[in-house]
Every structure is written in structure tokens, then in C-alpha cells.
Design a protein around this motif. Sequence first.
Motif, mmCIF file in Angstrom:
data_model
loop_
_atom_site.group_PDB
_atom_site.id
_atom_site.type_symbol
_atom_site.label_atom_id
_atom_site.label_comp_id
_atom_site.label_asym_id
_atom_site.label_seq_id
_atom_site.Cartn_x
_atom_site.Cartn_y
_atom_site.Cartn_z
ATOM 1 N N THR A 114 0.777 5.691 6.644
ATOM 2 C CA THR A 114 -0.404 5.671 5.770
ATOM 3 C C THR A 114 -0.129 6.360 4.433
ATOM 4 N N ARG A 115 0.686 7.415 4.425
ATOM 5 C CA ARG A 115 1.063 8.049 3.148
ATOM 6 C C ARG A 115 1.847 7.069 2.294
ATOM 7 N N ARG A 116 2.794 6.362 2.918
ATOM 8 C CA ARG A 116 3.639 5.421 2.176
ATOM 9 C C ARG A 116 2.807 4.249 1.663
ATOM 10 N N ARG A 120 2.202 3.104 -2.217
ATOM 11 C CA ARG A 120 2.502 1.751 -2.662
ATOM 12 C C ARG A 120 1.308 1.123 -3.369
ATOM 13 N N SER A 121 0.098 1.342 -2.823
ATOM 14 C CA SER A 121 -1.085 0.736 -3.442
ATOM 15 C C SER A 121 -1.447 1.424 -4.760
#
Length: 123
Positions: A114-116, A120-121
Motif C-alpha cells: 500500500t505504501r508503494r 506510484r499514484s
Amino acid sequence: MVEGVQPSQAEEGKRYDVFHTDCPARGVVDHVTSRWGAWVLIALRGDGLRFFELRESIQGVSEKMLAQTLRGLVQDGLVWRKVEPTTPPQVTYGLTEFGQDVSEPLTELLDRVTRRMSARSAA
């Protein structure tokens, strides 16, 4: 160890061979990594939850699949089950010490993903 034979118990200091089809740990790994197993273990990281609370917290799981998943995780010793003698019976589930230990890296994996995804978003 004789080739093709899996010992029934791990000797102290040695590990099970999870790549062997007769390995007892393989079934536990299968339950943990099943479609709903990891989600159940992560959802139970806090306090114990009743069946319907657990079902509501894991969107998309059917009652049948949740019951089947919980049955396997209870048999593996990852989840405890407590039945209150009421009408209807109230059933609560929670993590055993073994379940806490196994769910820790799953929670860390979810956090990393979820951090990654957030990074990215934002980019």
C-alpha cells in the motif's frame, strides 16, 4: 534423511522441507496463502472478532469460504475459536501466538504494497 521420505517431526534446529509433498508444514502454508487465509490473519491482528464482524471486515468473502478458511486455520493452530453458549451461539475468533507470528510478515507485506501503491499514484 532418506530421499523421498519426509520426517514426521522436525528435528531440533532443522527445518521442514516444504517443497516435499509429504511435508506437514506445506498444508499450513497452503492455508495461510489461500485466497482468503492471509486476509483473515490480517483482519484478526487486533482483538478477537465474531464471525459476522470478520465477514464484514473482509469484503467479497462468502460465508461458506470464510467458514472453510477459518476451519483450516483453527486446525492449523493459527486461530482460536470461542463459542458462547447463547441462543444463537456467539462464536469469536482470534489469533493464537503462532497466528500472531505468522500474520506479522503478512501485515508488513500489505503495508509495503500500500505504501508503494500510494507513491506510484502520487507520481
